[in-house]
Design a protein around this motif. Structure first.
Motif, PDB file in Angstrom:
ATOM      1  N   ALA A  84       0.837  -1.253   0.033  1.00  0.00           N
ATOM      2  CA  ALA A  84      -0.078  -0.080  -0.036  1.00  0.00           C
ATOM      3  C   ALA A  84       0.876   1.326  -0.059  1.00  0.00           C
ATOM      4  O   ALA A  84       0.039   2.400  -0.001  1.00  0.00           O
ATOM      5  N   HIS A  85       2.289   1.301   0.151  1.00  0.00           N
ATOM      6  CA  HIS A  85       2.814   2.299   0.053  1.00  0.00           C
ATOM      7  C   HIS A  85       3.020   3.264  -0.768  1.00  0.00           C
ATOM      8  O   HIS A  85       2.645   2.686  -2.312  1.00  0.00           O
ATOM      9  N   GLY A  86       2.631   4.612  -0.578  1.00  0.00           N
ATOM     10  CA  GLY A  86       2.535   5.318  -1.801  1.00  0.00           C
ATOM     11  C   GLY A  86       1.266   5.416  -2.616  1.00  0.00           C
ATOM     12  O   GLY A  86       0.912   6.390  -3.205  1.00  0.00           O
ATOM     13  N   LEU A  87       0.364   4.644  -2.019  1.00  0.00           N
ATOM     14  CA  LEU A  87      -1.226   4.910  -2.722  1.00  0.00           C
ATOM     15  C   LEU A  87      -1.752   5.882  -2.478  1.00  0.00           C
ATOM     16  O   LEU A  87      -2.450   6.672  -3.204  1.00  0.00           O
ATOM     17  N   ARG A  88      -1.761   6.478  -1.186  1.00  0.00           N
ATOM     18  CA  ARG A  88      -2.753   7.556  -0.727  1.00  0.00           C
ATOM     19  C   ARG A  88      -1.596   8.715  -0.413  1.00  0.00           C
ATOM     20  O   ARG A  88      -2.123   9.731   0.313  1.00  0.00           O
ATOM     21  N   GLY A  89      -0.415   8.747  -0.893  1.00  0.00           N
ATOM     22  CA  GLY A  89       0.292  10.084  -0.337  1.00  0.00           C
ATOM     23  C   GLY A  89       1.163   9.848   0.830  1.00  0.00           C
ATOM     24  O   GLY A  89       0.554   8.920   1.544  1.00  0.00           O
ATOM     25  N   GLY A  90       1.809  10.668   1.180  1.00  0.00           N
ATOM     26  CA  GLY A  90       2.717  10.568   2.566  1.00  0.00           C
ATOM     27  C   GLY A  90       4.015  10.055   2.338  1.00  0.00           C
ATOM     28  O   GLY A  90       4.419   9.387   1.404  1.00  0.00           O
ATOM     29  N   ALA A  91       4.928  10.605   2.971  1.00  0.00           N
ATOM     30  CA  ALA A  91       6.354  10.077   3.058  1.00  0.00           C
ATOM     31  C   ALA A  91       6.655   8.846   4.006  1.00  0.00           C
ATOM     32  O   ALA A  91       5.780   8.793   5.047  1.00  0.00           O
ATOM     33  N   ARG A  92       7.504   8.148   3.886  1.00  0.00           N
ATOM     34  CA  ARG A  92       7.788   7.055   4.639  1.00  0.00           C
ATOM     35  C   ARG A  92       8.373   7.652   6.055  1.00  0.00           C
ATOM     36  O   ARG A  92       9.021   8.556   5.915  1.00  0.00           O
ATOM     37  N   PRO A  93       8.198   6.955   7.134  1.00  0.00           N
ATOM     38  CA  PRO A  93       8.469   7.621   8.487  1.00  0.00           C
ATOM     39  C   PRO A  93       9.983   7.937   8.350  1.00  0.00           C
ATOM     40  O   PRO A  93      10.375   9.053   8.951  1.00  0.00           O
ATOM     41  N   GLU A  94      10.954   7.304   7.581  1.00  0.00           N
ATOM     42  CA  GLU A  94      12.335   7.338   7.820  1.00  0.00           C
ATOM     43  C   GLU A  94      12.594   8.766   6.849  1.00  0.00           C
ATOM     44  O   GLU A  94      13.630   9.226   7.344  1.00  0.00           O
ATOM     45  N   GLN A  95      11.642   9.425   6.123  1.00  0.00           N
ATOM     46  CA  GLN A  95      12.064  10.489   5.298  1.00  0.00           C
ATOM     47  C   GLN A  95      11.617  11.841   6.105  1.00  0.00           C
ATOM     48  O   GLN A  95      11.816  12.685   5.603  1.00  0.00           O
ATOM     49  N   ILE A  96      10.829  11.577   7.214  1.00  0.00           N
ATOM     50  CA  ILE A  96      10.297  12.828   7.773  1.00  0.00           C
ATOM     51  C   ILE A  96      11.185  13.934   8.129  1.00  0.00           C
ATOM     52  O   ILE A  96      11.050  14.904   8.030  1.00  0.00           O
ATOM     53  N   ALA A  97      12.345  13.386   8.833  1.00  0.00           N
ATOM     54  CA  ALA A  97      13.009  14.332   9.525  1.00  0.00           C
ATOM     55  C   ALA A  97      13.758  15.254   8.302  1.00  0.00           C
ATOM     56  O   ALA A  97      13.974  16.358   8.704  1.00  0.00           O
ATOM     57  N   HIS A  98      14.134  14.562   7.289  1.00  0.00           N
ATOM     58  CA  HIS A  98      14.690  15.417   6.151  1.00  0.00           C
ATOM     59  C   HIS A  98      13.924  16.195   5.604  1.00  0.00           C
ATOM     60  O   HIS A  98      14.254  17.408   5.350  1.00  0.00           O
ATOM     61  N   LEU A  99      12.508  15.791   5.457  1.00  0.00           N
ATOM     62  CA  LEU A  99      11.467  16.804   4.907  1.00  0.00           C
ATOM     63  C   LEU A  99      11.294  17.950   5.691  1.00  0.00           C
ATOM     64  O   LEU A  99      11.169  19.155   5.209  1.00  0.00           O
ATOM     65  N   ALA A 100      11.264  17.675   6.960  1.00  0.00           N
ATOM     66  CA  ALA A 100      10.962  18.900   8.090  1.00  0.00           C
ATOM     67  C   ALA A 100      12.238  19.673   8.039  1.00  0.00           C
ATOM     68  O   ALA A 100      12.062  21.039   8.001  1.00  0.00           O
ATOM     69  N   ASP A 101      13.469  19.422   7.854  1.00  0.00           N
ATOM     70  CA  ASP A 101      14.428  20.251   7.655  1.00  0.00           C
ATOM     71  C   ASP A 101      14.462  21.062   6.602  1.00  0.00           C
ATOM     72  O   ASP A 101      14.619  22.351   6.542  1.00  0.00           O
ATOM     73  N   SER A 102      14.188  20.421   5.542  1.00  0.00           N
ATOM     74  CA  SER A 102      14.073  21.066   4.060  1.00  0.00           C
ATOM     75  C   SER A 102      12.936  22.260   3.991  1.00  0.00           C
ATOM     76  O   SER A 102      13.229  23.257   3.557  1.00  0.00           O
ATOM     77  N   VAL A 103      11.767  22.118   4.732  1.00  0.00           N
ATOM     78  CA  VAL A 103      10.853  22.872   4.872  1.00  0.00           C
ATOM     79  C   VAL A 103      11.433  24.091   5.814  1.00  0.00           C
ATOM     80  O   VAL A 103      11.064  25.304   5.562  1.00  0.00           O
ATOM     81  N   ALA A 104      11.914  23.834   7.050  1.00  0.00           N
ATOM     82  CA  ALA A 104      12.150  24.740   8.038  1.00  0.00           C
ATOM     83  C   ALA A 104      13.173  25.884   7.197  1.00  0.00           C
ATOM     84  O   ALA A 104      13.592  26.841   7.683  1.00  0.00           O
ATOM     85  N   ALA A 105      14.036  25.347   6.373  1.00  0.00           N
ATOM     86  CA  ALA A 105      14.948  26.015   5.877  1.00  0.00           C
ATOM     87  C   ALA A 105      14.843  27.071   4.634  1.00  0.00           C
ATOM     88  O   ALA A 105      15.326  27.833   4.333  1.00  0.00           O
ATOM     89  N   GLN A 106      13.471  26.933   4.399  1.00  0.00           N
ATOM     90  CA  GLN A 106      12.772  28.024   3.532  1.00  0.00           C
ATOM     91  C   GLN A 106      12.294  29.078   4.397  1.00  0.00           C
ATOM     92  O   GLN A 106      11.264  28.824   5.016  1.00  0.00           O
ATOM     93  N   PRO A 107      12.725  30.342   4.337  1.00  0.00           N
ATOM     94  CA  PRO A 107      12.272  31.400   4.818  1.00  0.00           C
ATOM     95  C   PRO A 107      10.617  31.628   4.550  1.00  0.00           C
ATOM     96  O   PRO A 107       9.998  32.406   5.414  1.00  0.00           O
ATOM     97  N   ALA A 108      10.433  31.471   3.373  1.00  0.00           N
ATOM     98  CA  ALA A 108       8.932  31.468   2.995  1.00  0.00           C
ATOM     99  C   ALA A 108       7.815  30.709   3.557  1.00  0.00           C
ATOM    100  O   ALA A 108       6.689  30.737   3.242  1.00  0.00           O
ATOM    101  N   LEU A 109       8.615  29.488   4.217  1.00  0.00           N
ATOM    102  CA  LEU A 109       7.627  28.630   4.611  1.00  0.00           C
ATOM    103  C   LEU A 109       7.848  28.303   6.179  1.00  0.00           C
ATOM    104  O   LEU A 109       8.905  28.609   6.658  1.00  0.00           O
ATOM    105  N   THR A 110       6.599  28.243   7.007  1.00  0.00           N
ATOM    106  CA  THR A 110       6.777  27.893   8.489  1.00  0.00           C
ATOM    107  C   THR A 110       6.534  26.502   8.440  1.00  0.00           C
ATOM    108  O   THR A 110       5.347  26.203   8.220  1.00  0.00           O
TER     109      THR A 110
END
Ligand SMILES: *Cc1c(COP(=O)(O)O)cnc(C)c1O
Length: 242
Positions: free
Chosen positions: A145-171
């Motif tokens: 079922a992975h990837g069927l309904r969107g969402g990143a795998r739990p092990e990718q979350i930290a990296h995605l959170a860092d990437s969002v936080a690094a963008q001044p236009a995003l909170t």
């Protein structure tokens, strides 16, 4: 804009009252204060006039999952209500080619699940108004079922959170998930709460947990949800997928 009938307005008010009572009761059971929980009413497939009616009933936050539909609807809602228009949460899968436009339209985007969509969201955010962003987690433990309904795998979350936080236009606001089909919602939301803790460890300001829909909002509240996304329990069942 054709206003909903008096009967429909009464039904919306009654359904909303039932959902608010469910939230109150679940908070009491879980020892939480209901002021920590925001109800996002998911209005996909329902017309702008019903969003306006819901705003009149005190709804402050609305969720939509398709760009085109949300853009058309919110042009009407914002023209009608101005400053009093509800906040718009985008909860649908993010298509890369729509990300810039969605960032310009929504107040919050709940569904960042890959790095590629982050720069276009930052480009599209309104100047001086940081766009709220949540990272969507795929909680399904079934690899089929992975990837069927969107969402990143739990092990990718930290990296995605860092990437969002690094963008001044995003909170970075936190994490979001939909309970996987056919698995106990409580267990899935428990895993989500663990991931939310990890994200908050690095990003203390990211304290939103977006989880819980019409069928499982009690389990979500018990796991610490701060934002519920409730559609059919308030608006009724949606027409079949177009
Ligand atoms: C449609 C939708 C909801 C609302 O679901 P209901 O079961 O109608 O309450 C919540 N979250 C997402 C991501 C949705 O697409």
């Amino acid at each position: 804009m054709t206003e909903p009938s008096a009967a429909r307005r009464g039904q919306l008010a009654e359904n909303l009252a039932v959902v608010r009572e469910r939230i109150e009761r679940a908070c009491r059971v879980s020892g939480r204060d209901s002021s920590e929980v925001t109800l996002i009413v998911v209005t996909k497939f329902f017309p702008a006039a019903e969003v306006v009616a819901l705003a009149g009933l005190g709804v402050t936050d609305v969720g939509e999952n398709r760009h085109q539909e949300a853009a058309e609807k919110f042009a009407v809602v914002r023209a009608e209500l101005g400053e009093a228009a509800p906040r718009l949460h985008f909860i649908g899968q993010l298509q890369g080619n729509k990300a810039v436009a969605i960032a310009g339209l929504a107040d919050v985007v709940h569904t960042v699940d890959r790095s590629k969509v982050i720069p276009p969201l930052a480009r599209g955010a309104r100047p001086g108004v940081p766009l709220g962003v949540l990272v969507q987690v795929d909680l399904d433990t079934d690899p089929q079922a992975h990837g069927l309904r969107g969402g990143a795998r739990p092990e990718q979350i930290a990296h995605l959170a860092d990437s969002v936080a690094a963008q001044p236009a995003l909170t970075l606001r936190g994490v979001m998930a939909v309970a996987p089909l056919g698995q106990p919602a409580r267990r899935a939301f428990g895993r989500l709460a663990g991931l939310a803790d990890q994200v908050r460890h690095t990003h203390p300001e990211a304290d939103w947990l977006s989880a819980g829909m019409s069928g499982d909002l009690e389990a979500a509240i018990d796991a610490g949800a701060t934002h519920l996304r409730v559609g059919s329990a308030i608006l009724g069942s949606r027409p079949p997928l177009r």
